[in-house]
Structures are given as structure tokens and as C-alpha cells.
Design a protein around this motif. Structure first.
Motif, PDB file in Angstrom:
ATOM      1  N   LEU A   1       0.819  -1.220   0.000  1.00 31.25           N
ATOM      2  CA  LEU A   1       0.000   0.000   0.000  1.00 31.25           C
ATOM      3  C   LEU A   1       0.843   1.256   0.000  1.00 31.25           C
ATOM      4  CD1 LEU A   1      -2.714  -1.415   2.299  1.00 31.25           C
ATOM      5  CD2 LEU A   1      -3.251  -0.075   0.255  1.00 31.25           C
ATOM      6  N   GLU A   2       0.437   2.189  -0.860  1.00 35.32           N
ATOM      7  CA  GLU A   2       1.045   3.521  -0.876  1.00 35.32           C
ATOM      8  C   GLU A   2       0.030   4.509  -0.305  1.00 35.32           C
ATOM      9  OE1 GLU A   2       3.842   2.883  -4.847  1.00 35.32           O
ATOM     10  OE2 GLU A   2       1.976   3.985  -5.043  1.00 35.32           O
ATOM     11  N   PHE A   3       0.518   5.541   0.364  1.00 31.75           N
ATOM     12  CA  PHE A   3      -0.389   6.550   0.938  1.00 31.75           C
ATOM     13  C   PHE A   3       0.353   7.869   1.108  1.00 31.75           C
ATOM     14  CE2 PHE A   3       1.447   6.313   5.248  1.00 31.75           C
ATOM     15  CZ  PHE A   3       2.017   5.050   5.243  1.00 31.75           C
TER      16      PHE A   3
ATOM     17  N   ARG B   1      -7.967   8.555 -12.735  1.00 34.32           N
ATOM     18  CA  ARG B   1      -6.959   9.610 -12.921  1.00 34.32           C
ATOM     19  C   ARG B   1      -5.549   9.042 -12.741  1.00 34.32           C
ATOM     20  NH1 ARG B   1     -11.076  11.699 -14.182  1.00 34.32           N
ATOM     21  NH2 ARG B   1     -12.424  12.968 -12.888  1.00 34.32           N
ATOM     22  N   ARG B   2      -5.459   7.934 -12.016  1.00 34.30           N
ATOM     23  CA  ARG B   2      -4.148   7.326 -11.739  1.00 34.30           C
ATOM     24  C   ARG B   2      -3.561   6.661 -12.983  1.00 34.30           C
ATOM     25  NH1 ARG B   2      -4.036   2.071  -9.658  1.00 34.30           N
ATOM     26  NH2 ARG B   2      -1.868   1.430  -9.451  1.00 34.30           N
ATOM     27  N   TYR B   3      -4.432   6.287 -13.919  1.00 34.53           N
ATOM     28  CA  TYR B   3      -3.967   5.489 -15.062  1.00 34.53           C
ATOM     29  C   TYR B   3      -3.387   6.359 -16.167  1.00 34.53           C
ATOM     30  CZ  TYR B   3      -6.523   1.897 -12.581  1.00 34.53           C
ATOM     31  OH  TYR B   3      -6.965   1.033 -11.613  1.00 34.53           O
TER      32      TYR B   3
ATOM     33  N   HIS C   1      -0.295  -7.937  -9.544  1.00 41.10           N
ATOM     34  CA  HIS C   1      -1.388  -7.257 -10.250  1.00 41.10           C
ATOM     35  C   HIS C   1      -1.230  -5.771  -9.950  1.00 41.10           C
ATOM     36  CE1 HIS C   1      -5.234  -6.413 -11.943  1.00 41.10           C
ATOM     37  NE2 HIS C   1      -5.706  -7.649 -11.876  1.00 41.10           N
ATOM     38  N   ARG C   2      -0.944  -4.955 -10.997  1.00 39.20           N
ATOM     39  CA  ARG C   2      -0.566  -3.559 -10.771  1.00 39.20           C
ATOM     40  C   ARG C   2      -1.711  -2.576 -11.046  1.00 39.20           C
ATOM     41  NH1 ARG C   2       4.759  -2.665 -10.069  1.00 39.20           N
ATOM     42  NH2 ARG C   2       4.772  -0.624 -11.108  1.00 39.20           N
ATOM     43  N   GLN C   3      -2.898  -3.111 -11.308  1.00 40.01           N
ATOM     44  CA  GLN C   3      -4.027  -2.223 -11.598  1.00 40.01           C
ATOM     45  C   GLN C   3      -4.629  -1.565 -10.347  1.00 40.01           C
ATOM     46  OE1 GLN C   3      -7.639  -4.162 -12.944  1.00 40.01           O
ATOM     47  NE2 GLN C   3      -8.134  -2.480 -14.329  1.00 40.01           N
TER      48      GLN C   3
HETATM   49  N1  GLU Z   1       2.543   4.916  -7.509  1.00 42.39           N
HETATM   50  C1  GLU Z   1       2.449   3.959  -8.597  1.00 42.39           C
HETATM   51  C2  GLU Z   1       0.987   3.611  -8.877  1.00 42.39           C
HETATM   52  O1  GLU Z   1       0.123   4.370  -8.565  1.00 42.39           O
HETATM   53  C3  GLU Z   1       3.239   2.684  -8.308  1.00 42.39           C
HETATM   54  C4  GLU Z   1       4.697   2.906  -8.109  1.00 42.39           C
HETATM   55  C5  GLU Z   1       5.440   1.591  -7.861  1.00 42.39           C
HETATM   56  O2  GLU Z   1       5.708   0.861  -8.803  1.00 42.39           O
HETATM   57  O3  GLU Z   1       5.632   1.272  -6.684  1.00 42.39           O
HETATM   58  O4  GLU Z   1       0.694   2.543  -9.390  1.00 42.39           O
END
Ligand code: GLU
Ligand code: MG
Length: 467
Positions: free
Chosen positions: A154-156, A325-327, A362-364
Motif C-alpha cells: 500500500l502507498e499513501f 486519474r491514476r492510469y 497485479h498492478r491495476q
Molecule cells: N505509484 C504507482 C501507482 O500508482 C506505483 C509505483 C510503484 O511501482 O511502486 O501505481
């Protein structure tokens, strides 16, 4: 101690353990559709009764908009479970899952238990509850002789803003914990490290297995990786992590957000999901030393199922208009139905690291995904691919973002398109349940309707003076 209480041994043991720890407050909660925790705080003395009968809670939370501004009405043609005003929003119950008990280190004498949402009077699991949906997919995997493992990353963002005030601010007024990004930076100011270390340590003390933490590409953005484990437990970890980070950051005067794209000039927040399968003997099934790239037929079909259904399942991975918007190209978000070997520009990244380490990322999904729904969707799609022996297209061995549009299988660009595809998906209904999909589609159509009425900052900046 258990004489005549109707409690089984495990429940009695739990009460004894919490008594010995001096617990005075118990929090019981579970996930709603948005991935927000809903539940109650109880004096410890109530726990015995809750363990016997479950914790009642009004079923209205299933139809609340995420900001609680409105309730979603049941569509007239809906068949299946859907709380309504007409029924007076009766109670459902949370049945505590004893294995999830933990002490909450940042509150005094407080313990937490995850609850599974059930219909009252023993009428079974609430079919739209995300944890119940994931459990049914995991059980289906087990029926195929497969044990799924996963890990969520998780990113935040952290903002210098107390909990409960940020929604009233203009985006430009929000001040991130750090003014500039320091991707993978290890030089943190004393204040930034204090906030980050209190969060990390609190998560560990809460029993969430953190493996690593680094500043990410946005100002005040962090990533924390949770260690892989069985798929239900790993989704529990991510779900608990999100509300726990919000609470701990809030105690420090900061707002943590997992919103997918808080600012169009900054990196988005992801929730990459790593997945693998083992057989009943514990052998990893994704690796085959003799196969091209070391990828077994099982993993190939798993990938095939995910790629084939990625467009129709997108609304579940990208649940709000903001998710889309992230895509953007070079956002490092999974923007296409493609796969590559350790290739971060593809939608799926295969990582080949021997029998147990070989996995699919899975990067979506964004940080806004409900961890139960994201895990259930990825797993169901992969299992569907195994069941149908679906062969994926070739691995992409170049920069997917640079490939000409039209040569790469794309994904829906708006929630509206994604929801229409989900509504027409027989696979989603078959694997996740018709009640769940019908309710989800109705919730998302209400979200689209709410957004379509909003006059945004962008529109005002662009048109007010010019027109
Ligand atoms: N912040 C990127 C995203 O929204 C991912 C960056 C990464 O590969 O860790 O998918
Ligand atoms: Mg990252």
C-alpha cells in the motif's frame, strides 16, 4: 469459567486472555463495500454476550455513500440482498473471528476483533460482504486443490492536517508531510522520521507483518509492504492496516490518505497485489524450471484468466471516478491488460524466483481498492483462467507505455464504462455472486450520478473567466 455460558473453549480462552491483559474496551468491526471499517466500541463486559450472539448493527451502512452524504436506493429490478428504507434497515450481526484478535497499542486497554457480517437468526453470511466474498473464492480454490497466497503493498500520502477537516479544504491548501519527493530516500528529517517510525512500529505492535517501508515518488508519499500469507489473512492485514494508519497518523495530527490520485501532478497511490498458488502438499505451482521463463502452465493460465477478464472486472479494482486519474502513462500504474517478466510498465508483472517465490503482481488496483474485493477479483479471475485453460497473449518485453495505442489491449478509462462492463459480466456473477455484483453496480451508478453533478475546481479555473 465457561460453565453454562454457551461459549466454546476458544471463546472462553479468549475472554480469559483479554481479562489477564486488563482489556477494558473492545472494538469490533468489519469491511463495508468501500473498504471502510464499520463497527462499534464495547465495554469489555459486553464481549461475552457478543461472542455468544454476535454484535448487532443496522444494515444501512451497506447503502451509504462513501462520504455519508446520501443513501443508495434499491434499483427496482434488483434481485437479491439490498438493504432498504422500506424494510426499516434491520440489524445484521458481526460474528467475531476469534483468530483476528489483537491489542490496539495506540489506545488504552483496547482489543480489536474482526467481525464477519451475517444475517440474523442463523440465516447465513451477508452475500454482499467483501470478506465473505473473498472467503468463498478462497474456498473454491481449496476445492480445486489450490491454496492461494497473497501480499498487498500500500502507498499513501501524509498531510499536515487533523482527521476530519481536510474535506473542507481546497486541494492546494493541503500541506504534505514533505514538500518535495524523495523516492526511496533514506535521508528523512527528524520530524518526518518520527511520524514514519511511530506508524511503522504501531503496525508491528498491532500484529501487522511489515517487511519494508520507503518514501515514494510523491511529496509526503510512503509505501509499506506487508509480508505474504494466506489470501484471507493478507486481505485482513491490508484492511486493518488502512484504518490503523489513519488512526495513528491522526493521533500525530496527520491525515493519511489512500485515495488513488490526490493531486494530478503527483504520483498515484497503488495497492499492488502479489499472488501465488500452492498445492495441498505445500508445493509452489507457479514455477517450472523447464518451461519458458520458468513459468508453469498453471501460472500461464492464471495470467490468461486475469487478462481475459481485466476490462469487465476493472470497476472492482478501480472503485471511484478518481481511480481512473491514476492510469496515466509512466505513472507505473497498470494501465493495460498486458503482462511482462519483471516489467513495471505492464498491467501484470511476473516475478520468477524459484518454487515458492514465483508470483504475479497485479498492478491495476489503487490504494482506494477494498483489499477483500481486490484480492477476491484477482484470485477469481486467475482461477477462472486455470479452470478454462486460458492461454494469455505473449509476454511483452518492451516499454508498454511507449507502444502505439491500438496495439495494446486497453482497459476502461472511466468508472461509467467499467461499471457497464461489470454489469454485463457473467464471470463476475458466477465467481463473486449475483447479489454482490448487483449491489456493487448500484452503488457505483449512484457514485457516478453524484460526480456528474459536481462543478469541479478544474471547470471553474478553465471556464469562469474565459467564457
Ligand atoms: N505509484 C504507482 C501507482 O500508482 C506505483 C509505483 C510503484 O511501482 O511502486 O501505481
Ligand atoms: Mg511503490
Amino acid at each position: 469459567m465457561s460453565g453454562g455460558t454457551g461459549l466454546d473453549e476458544a471463546a472462553t480462552e479468549l475472554l480469559d486472555r483479554l481479562t489477564a491483559l486488563g482489556i477494558r474496551t473492545v472494538v469490533i468491526g468489519g469491511s463495508d463495500t468501500h473498504g471502510v471499517m464499520r463497527g462499534k466500541r464495547l465495554p469489555f463486559a459486553q464481549l461475552r454476550q457478543i461472542l455468544e450472539h454476535g454484535m448487532p448493527l443496522c444494515d444501512v451502512f451497506w447503502v451509504m455513500h462513501v462520504d455519508e452524504s446520501d443513501l443508495v436506493p434499491r434499483p427496482e429490478d434488483h434481485v437479491g440482498y439490498f438493504p432498504t428504507e422500506k424494510q426499516g434497515y434491520p440489524d445484521i450481526v458481526a460474528l467475531p473471528d476469534l483468530g483476528t484478535v489483537r491489542v490496539v497499542p495506540w489506545h488504552e486497554d483496547t482489543a480489536f476483533l474482526l467481525g464477519d457480517w451475517h444475517l440474523p437468526h442463523g440465516h447465513g453470511p451477508v452475500p454482499i460482504a467483501p470478506r465473505n466474498v473473498l472467503r468463498s473464492v478462497v474456498e473454491r480454490a481449496q476445492g480445486m486443490g489450490l491454496t492461494p497466497y497473497s501480499a498487498l503493498e500500500l502507498e499513501f500520502y501524509l498531510f499536515d492536517e487533523p482527521l476530519g477537516t481536510a474535506h473542507a479544504k481546497r486541494p492546494a491548501e493541503l500541506v504534505p508531510l514533505q514538500e518535495r519527493p524523495s523516492t526511496y530516500g533514506v535521508v528523512l528529517g527528524a520530524h518526518q522520521e518520527h511520524i514514519s517510525s511511530v506508524i511503522r512500529q504501531s503496525m508491528l505492535d498491532y500484529g501487522l507483518p511489515i517487511e519494508a517501508c520507503n518514501p515514494e515518488t510523491g511529496p509526503g508519499q510512503f509505501e509499506i509492504n506487508l509480508r505474504y500469507t494466506g489470501s484471507l489473512e493478507s486481505a485482513d492485514h491490508a484492511f486493518l492496516f488502512k484504518s490503523a494508519v489513519k488512526e495513528v497518523a491522526g493521533q500525530l495530527g496527520y491525515l493519511a490518505t489512500f485515495m488513488a490520485k490526490p493531486n494530478h501532478e503527483w504520483a498515484g497511490n497503488s495497492c499492488h497485489i502479489h499472488l501465488s498458488l500452492r498445492d495441498d502438499a505445500g508445493r509452489g505451482l507457479f514455477y517450472d524450471a523447464a518451461a519458458p521463463d520458468g513459468i508453469s502452465a498453471t501460472m500461464r493460465h492464471f495470467v490468461g484468466g486475469i487478462l481475459a477478464t481485466m476490462p469487465e472486472l476493472t470497476a472492482l479494482m478501480a472503485p471511484t471516478p478518481n481511480s481512473y486519474r491514476r492510469y496515466a502513462p509512466y505513472s507505473w500504474a497498470g494501465t493495460t491488460a498486458t503482462w511482462g517478466i519483471d516489467n513495471r510498465s505492464a498491467g501484470l508483472r511476473a516475478i520468477v524466483e524459484g518454487e515458492l517465490g514465483t508470483r504475479l503482481e497485479h498492478r491495476q488496483p489503487g490504494g482506494d481498492v477494498n483489499p477483500y474485493i481486490g484480492t477476491a477479483v484477482a484470485l477469481a479471475a486467475g482461477l477462472y483462467g486455470i479452470g478454462e485453460s486460458i492461454e494469455p497473449a505473449d509476454v511483452v518485453r518492451e516499454d508498454v507505455y511507449a507502444m502505439p495505442a491500438g496495439t495494446v489491449p486497453g482497459l476502461p478509462r472511466t468508472l461509467e464504462h467499467a461499471v457497464d462492463l461489470l454489469d454485463g459480466s457473467a464471470m463476475a456473477r458466477e465467481w463473486l455472486g449475483a447479489d454482490f455484483v448487483g449491489h456493487y453496480v448500484a452503488m457505483k451508478r449512484a457514485e457516478i450520478e453524484a460526480q456528474s453533478r459536481a462543478v469541479t475546481d478544474w471547470e471553474v479555473a478553465r471556464y469562469l473567466e474565459a467564457l
